[in-house]
Write an enzyme that holds these catalytic residues in place. Structure first.
Site, mmCIF file in Angstrom:
data_model
loop_
_atom_site.group_PDB
_atom_site.id
_atom_site.type_symbol
_atom_site.label_atom_id
_atom_site.label_comp_id
_atom_site.label_asym_id
_atom_site.label_seq_id
_atom_site.Cartn_x
_atom_site.Cartn_y
_atom_site.Cartn_z
ATOM 1 N N LYS A 127 9.492 10.904 -0.707
ATOM 2 C CA LYS A 127 8.698 10.195 0.309
ATOM 3 C C LYS A 127 9.620 9.471 1.296
ATOM 4 C CE LYS A 127 5.922 6.113 1.107
ATOM 5 N NZ LYS A 127 5.604 4.749 0.592
ATOM 6 N N THR B 188 6.164 0.500 2.140
ATOM 7 C CA THR B 188 7.221 1.268 2.803
ATOM 8 C C THR B 188 6.555 2.346 3.644
ATOM 9 O OG1 THR B 188 8.880 0.885 1.093
ATOM 10 C CG2 THR B 188 9.194 2.818 2.481
ATOM 11 N N LYS C 9 15.163 -0.209 5.449
ATOM 12 C CA LYS C 9 14.784 0.427 4.175
ATOM 13 C C LYS C 9 15.026 1.929 4.217
ATOM 14 C CE LYS C 9 12.519 1.057 0.174
ATOM 15 N NZ LYS C 9 11.132 0.863 -0.214
ATOM 16 N N LEU D 214 0.835 -1.205 0.000
ATOM 17 C CA LEU D 214 0.000 0.000 0.000
ATOM 18 C C LEU D 214 0.867 1.251 0.000
ATOM 19 C CD1 LEU D 214 -2.365 -1.461 2.698
ATOM 20 C CD2 LEU D 214 -2.885 -1.273 0.265
ATOM 21 N N PRO D 215 0.311 2.400 -0.434
ATOM 22 C CA PRO D 215 1.168 3.580 -0.640
ATOM 23 C C PRO D 215 1.633 4.292 0.631
ATOM 24 C CG PRO D 215 -1.072 3.982 -1.459
ATOM 25 C CD PRO D 215 -1.013 2.548 -1.055
#
Lengths: 296, 296, 296, 296
Positions: free
Chosen positions: B246, B96, B171, B65-66
Site C-alpha cells: 500500500k 496514511t 511518511k 482510517l484505512p
C-alpha cells in the site's frame, strides 16, 4: 619482509607506500613506468615484468589490478606469476573482481603450493593513503593469519569472510546494496522535495526512521543536506559512478551465474549505465540523483 | 479535553486508549460495533455516526482510517465531519494517505475555520499500544503546537514536517526507501549466501560497511541472523507485506502526479505485488526474501 | 563434401542428419557416446575427440555447443580444433554465445588461415528436424557465400548479418526483444483479463492494433486464445524458459560490456531468473504469464 | 441526429467536424472559446456550458476530455451532464481514462436512465481528421448497436470490448504493450548497432523473426530504418512521449488497484517519466531510443 607489488594505480600506489613505511622491502611492477619511478623514489626496487617480480626472491606478492582479465593475465599468463614464482610464496590479490575468477586463480595457486587470498578493499583512495582501508579476505584461516600483519600495514579493518573468493562475495554484495541504497535515497529525497518538503527536514526524519542508511546519513546525495560530501562540491571526488557501475556489473554477473534474482541490483546497474552513457560516469556515484531532478 | 476519535482498528484502538489513559474524555465511532463496545468499556462514549461525533461538543477530532477514500467520505461526505463540526474544532488525520488528498481535505477544513493537521504514524501496533509512535505532522506551526500535547499522549516522537500534506510526504518517502532497502538487503543476503558466504558473517560486514541500513541492522530478513525479528519466527507479526505494498503504491502514485521518476520504488512495488499475488501478503514485509531463495 | 560435426544434442543431432540427407559425408564427435552411435547408424563416421575430427581430412567443421566456455575449449584448447585443423578448412560455429567470444575465436581462426563464421540459429528443435532453421551469419561475404550450400541443407533462411560476431549480435538482439515482448504480452493479457475482459477479445484487439507482435499473434501465452501453442498444452514443449534466460543473460552481458542500457531486457532477465528459481525453468517461455496470474 | 459534443481539442475538434460532415446537427461546448468559434463556423451551434448542452434537446452526447477529473466534473458536477440531461439521451465518452472512473460514471448514468458507453480511440490526430479512428467500446450490446452509426462517422474500426469500462481496459492494455514494445525495440536496436550491426539489416532480421512487432515494422525508432516515421524527422509529430506516459500511468494505476504485477509496464513508465523530466516529453514516443544512444 621482501614483498612484490604489482599495480601502482590510484589505489595500489598509496598501499605500496604504506608497506614501505611499515619497514618492508618492496619490488614493484606497473606497465606505466612513471608510477614505478615514483615508488622507486620512495625506496622500492623496480622490476621489469611480473616474471621479474616472481623471480626477485620475494616472500609475498600483492596485486592491485583493474579487472579479472588483468588478474588472469598477471597470474595465469605464460609470463605470469604462477609460472615463475617459488613454492610457498604468499599471494594476495586486492583487485575487485568476480568471485568465480578469484576462485579459479586461487585453486591453481594453491594446487602448485602457493597459498593465496583474495582481499578486495573498501575505503577509497583516502583510505588507501591513510592506511585505513577495510580488507575483505577470502581463503583459509591459517593463510589469513599469515597475511594479517601485511594487510594491517595497509588497513585498519581486516575481516575474514570465509574460503577463497568470499572476500569478493562480501565486497560485491555490500556494494550492490550500497548502489541500491544510494539510488533509493536519491529517489526518496527527490520525490519528497518535489512534493514540497525541505531536504534537510526530510533527511532528518529518514535518519531517525526505518529508512536510515549510510547513503542517507553519511553521504546524502541531495545538495545542502551535508557538508564535506561530494553533493556539497558538485559531485567531484569520492567514488566514481563508473566504479559503482563496475561493481554492480560484477554483482549482477555473479548473480547470473548463480541463478539468483537481483531485480533492484539489475535496475540500479541500468540506471548507472544510463548515467554513464549520458557522459556523467566521472562524477561521484551520489550524482545519480541528477537523473531524478529537473535541470537546475 | 473532550476528543472525538474515528477509526478503532488495530492502530486506532490502542491510540484511543492512550488518550483515555492520559485523562482525556473520548467520544468514539467505528462502523464495527464491537470495536466501539471495547472502547466504551474502557471509558469512552459511543457515537452513532461521524455526524454524531461532530455534534458531540468535542474540541479535537482524531481520525485513523484505512484509505483516502474513507478519509474523503468521513470528512467531506454529506454526513461527514466538515458539514457538522463547529468552527475552531481541531482536526487531526493520522491515516496514511496520498499527500494530494490530505491537502485537499486540509484546504477545505481550513477554509471553513477548522485548523487541520495530517499526522501519519510509524511504529506499528506495538508502538500504538506502548504510546511510542512517531508522528510525522503537516500543517502550520501554531496548529502543530496546539496539537502537540494530544499527539504526545500517543507517541514519543512528534516531528513537524512543514505545511499541510507534508506529514504524508515524509511518511511515504521514508517508507518507499524502507521498501527499497529491505528488498536490497534481501537480494544482497540471498546472493552472498548463494555464492558461499555465511549469513551472519555477511550481515556483520554489511553492518560495518557502506551497505548498512535499518533493514540490515535491526530487521535483517535472513533467518538466523537476528533474534526477535519476524525472520526468526516464520515472518509472522511485524509490518505486513500488503501494508508495504500500500505504501509503495501511495509513493509511486504521488510520484506519477509529480512527474518524478522512482525506478527502484516502482520495481519494489511490483515485487511486493507479485509476492501478494502469490498469496504471501499477510507475511511480514521482510519475507520478500523468499522471492530470492530456493524453496527450503 | 566431407564435413566434421561436433555437438550432437537436441539441436545438433537433427542438423547433422540433414547434412547426411543432403549427401555429405560426416565425421562426428560428442562426449555422449550414445549420441555418436545414433549418428553412426545414420551413416556418419565417429571420431574420438575434437583433435580426431580436425585430423580426419574434413573440408568443413560445424559446431553446435551449449556455452561459450565449451566453444573456447573445443576451438582453443590444447587438444582443440585450431591446434590440429588443416589450413583452409572452413569453420562454422552455430552455438549461441556472446559476440565477444565469437569474435575472439574467429580472429584466431582467421589469423591461422581458417575462414570462420558464427551462425547461430532460430527455429527450435522442430526447425532443426525439418531443415527449416534460420541462420544468422557473421563473417566476410566470401566466406558466407562458400558456406551457403552447407547451411542451406540445414535451414530455409540464411541471412548475412555483417562481419564476425554479428550473427550472435542479431540473435541476442532479436531474442532479447522476444523475451521483452513475451513478458509484455503476458502482463497486458493478465491485466486486461483481471480488469474484466475476455482473453480472446483482448488478443483480437491487440493483434489489429499497435500492440501486435509475434508473441501475441503467433504464440499468445494466455490459455485458450490459440490452439497448437504451448499455452494450450500446459506450457510443455516449445522454447524453454531457461533457454530464454540464457539468451537474456547473453544480451545483458553484451550490453554491460558495450555500456548500453537495456532496462527492460534486464528486468525481463530478472523475471525469468525468478521463474527459474521457483522451479519452472523447464516450462515453455510463454509460461512466464503464471507470474502474473493468481493460482487457478 | 442532434448531437452534443464537449471537448474540442486536437482530437475532439476533427471528430466533431466529421459528425457535421455526416449530416448531423451539433451543439458544442469547450471552455476555450476559439475552439467553439471554429466549430460554429463549420456549422455547429455553440452552448455556454455542459448544462446548456444537456438542455439543448440533443439525442446523443459525445465527450472527448483530457483526464478522469475532467470527465467526472463534466458528468457528475453540480452543473454537469447527469444533473441536467433528459432521460434516454445516449452518452458516449471517448476520453482515455482509468476503467474504474469510467465504470463509476457509467453506473450512475445507467441508473438514471441514460445509456452510456466508454469509447476511447486510437489513431491519433491524423485518424481523427481522416475519420479512420479505431473505437474500443465498453457497454451493453444494444447500446453499442445504437451508437454504431455515430461512431462509424468518426472511425473505421469500431470494436465491442464487453461491458462498461472495457473500452478503457482494451485501450490501456494495448497501449501498455505498445510502450513496452517500443522501449524493447529501442533497446534492441541500440544494442545491436552498438555491437556493430547495421540498423537496417538488424531491423530486417527482427521483422522476419520472433521479435517482430508494430514498433519495429511500422514505426521503427532508429533513424534511417524507415521513411515517413517520426524517427525520420527528428521525432516531431506522431504520438507524444507525454501521452504515452499518461497511458502507462493509467495502466499501472489500474494494475495497482487490481493487484496485478506489471513489472515491464512499470519500468517503461519510469523510463518515459525520466525522459519527460529531461525535457523531451513533447517528442514522439519513439524518441525514447535517445535514452539508449550516445549523444550524436
Amino acid at each position: 619482509m621482501h614483498i612484490g607489488f604489482l599495480g601502482l594505480g590510484n589505489m595500489g600506489a598509496p598501499m605500496a607506500r604504506n608497506l614501505l613505511k611499515a619497514g618492508h622491502s618492496l619490488t614493484v611492477f606497473d606497465p606505466f613506468t612513471q608510477a614505478v619511478a615514483a615508488l622507486v623514489e620512495a625506496g622500492a626496487s623496480a622490476a621489469a615484468s611480473p616474471t621479474a617480480v616472481a623471480k626477485a626472491g620475494v616472500e609475498v606478492i600483492v596485486t592491485m589490478l583493474p579487472t579479472a582479465a588483468h588478474v588472469k593475465q598477471v597470474y595465469l599468463g605464460k609470463d605470469g606469476l604462477l609460472a615463475h614464482v617459488g613454492q610457498g610464496v604468499l599471494l594476495i590479490d586486492s583487485s575487485t573482481i568476480d568471485p568465480l575468477s578469484a576462485r579459479e586463480v586461487a585453486t591453481l595457486a594453491t594446487a602448485q603450493g602457493n597459498p593465496m587470498l583474495d582481499a578486495p578493499v573498501s575505503g577509497g583512495t583516502g583510505g588507501a593513503a591513510a592506511g585505513t582501508l577495510t580488507f575483505m579476505v577470502g581463503g583459509s584461516v591459517s593463510v589469513f593469519d599469515q597475511a594479517l600483519p601485511i594487510l594491517s600495514a595497509m588497513g585498519k579493518n581486516v575481516v575474514h569472510c570465509g574460503s577463497a573468493g568470499n572476500g569478493q562475495v562480501a565486497k560485491i554484495a555490500n556494494n550492490m546494496l550500497l548502489g541500491i541504497s544510494m539510488v533509493g535515497v536519491a529517489e526518496a529525497m527527490a520525490l519528497g522535495v518535489a512534493l514540497g518538503m525541505d531536504a534537510k527536514v526530510l533527511a532528518g526524519i529518514i535518519n531517525t526512521s526505518s529508512g536510515r542508511c549510510w547513503s542517507s546519513e553519511v553521504y546524502n546525495p541531495f545538495p545542502g543536506v551535508l557538508d564535506n560530501v561530494p553533493a556539497a562540491r558538485g559531485y567531484s571526488g569520492g567514488f566514481g559512478s563508473d566504479l559503482m557501475l563496475k561493481d554492480l556489473g560484477l554483482a549482477t554477473d555473479a548473480a547470473r551465474h548463480a541463478r539468483q534474482p537481483v531485480p533492484l541490483g539489475a535496475t540500479a546497474q541500468q540506471l548507472y549505465q544510463t548515467f554513464s552513457l549520458q557522459g556523467h560516469g566521472g562524477l561521484d556515484f551520489s550524482a545519480i540523483i541528477n537523473l531524478f531532478r529537473r535541470e537546475a
